[in-house]
Design a protein around this motif. Structure first.
Motif: not given
Ligand code: MN
Length: 254
Positions: A27-29, A42-44, A198-201, A237-240
């Motif tokens: 969901e990141d772009a 962007a992190d949707g 994004s917060d995954g990073l 655990s999240d998109n990066i």
């Molecule tokens: Mn995220």
């Protein structure tokens, strides 16, 4: 937007994203458009594929607005604010009348680097950081419930890092009609490296490790890939997503 194409900076950029090890969808772009000196992450959020829709609309609308803006007397700051509001309206309109897109929203952090310096537009908890002379600094403030609490002195940084609500945003794109947009500006120095993540990073890697990884990489593309792969190893655990922009002074014309 008016930008001086005869920029003083040689820009080396890289962009890398990964779904991570748990999520089904990314969901990141990210959007990199060196032609208009624009770099964005962007992190949707939102179910039923709404999150990836929101983040893509955000970066694309921002890009299209800035690519076509005739700013006239408007300041670059005002143009970026207007671009964010346009992106915000586009997300709200896209979700309107679609119950499956209810709650659709996204973060949006955008960097513009040109001859005049840098400009960052920011809503949400993705981050812009800068490595300068070997030290890294976070330029943006997170718009999250826990970060607000830390700023108000109601919570410590440590408590915030492990708080179950740490991903809940206090400001986001697509969630309200007219979100406040942080706009930061500053000078660029030779050798500055900007990172958008994004917060995954940023949740997976401490800032010192980020700085070390960036400085060890031979170029920005390698740096962005190394950052994402390291974050995936450590958490995942999240998109990066990582966008890395290295600015080097152009040699003087002879
Ligand atoms: Mn995220």
């Amino acid at each position: 937007m008016t930008v001086d194409s005869d920029t003083a900076w040689d820009i080396d950029y890289g962009c890398y994203t990964d779904v991570g090890r748990v999520r089904q969808r990314n969901e990141d772009a990210a959007k990199v458009s060196p032609d208009i000196f624009l770099y964005a992450v962007a992190d949707g959020m939102g179910g039923h594929r709404a999150g990836d829709r929101a983040s893509r609309i955000a970066v694309q609308t921002l890009h299209d607005y800035l690519a076509n803006a005739d700013s006239g007397d408007e300041s670059a700051e005002d143009t970026v604010r207007a671009a964010f509001q346009k992106a915000n309206r586009s997300i709200i309109e896209d979700a309107s009348g679609r119950p499956d897109r209810m709650g659709m929203g996204t973060t949006l952090t955008a960097l513009i680097v040109n001859d005049g310096g840098y400009l960052i537009g920011h809503v949400g908890d993705s981050r812009a950081l800068r490595v300068r002379d070997g030290s890294i600094e976070q330029l943006t403030e997170d718009h999250s419930i826990v970060a607000d609490q830390v700023r108000e002195g109601c919570m410590t940084e440590e408590e915030a890092q492990n708080h179950p609500m740490r991903h809940v945003l206090s400001r986001c794109m697509g969630c309200e009609p007219d979100p406040e947009v942080d706009v930061l500006t500053g000078e660029v120095q030779d050798g500055d490296v900007f990172v958008l993540g994004s917060d995954g990073l940023t949740g997976a890697l401490g800032v010192e490790l980020m700085a070390e990884t960036i400085m060890a990489a031979s170029d920005a593309a390698t740096a962005s890939k190394d950052l994402v792969e390291l974050a995936r190893e450590k958490d995942g655990s999240d998109n990066i997503t990582a966008v890395v922009v290295r600015c080097t002074a152009s040699p003087a014309p002879s």
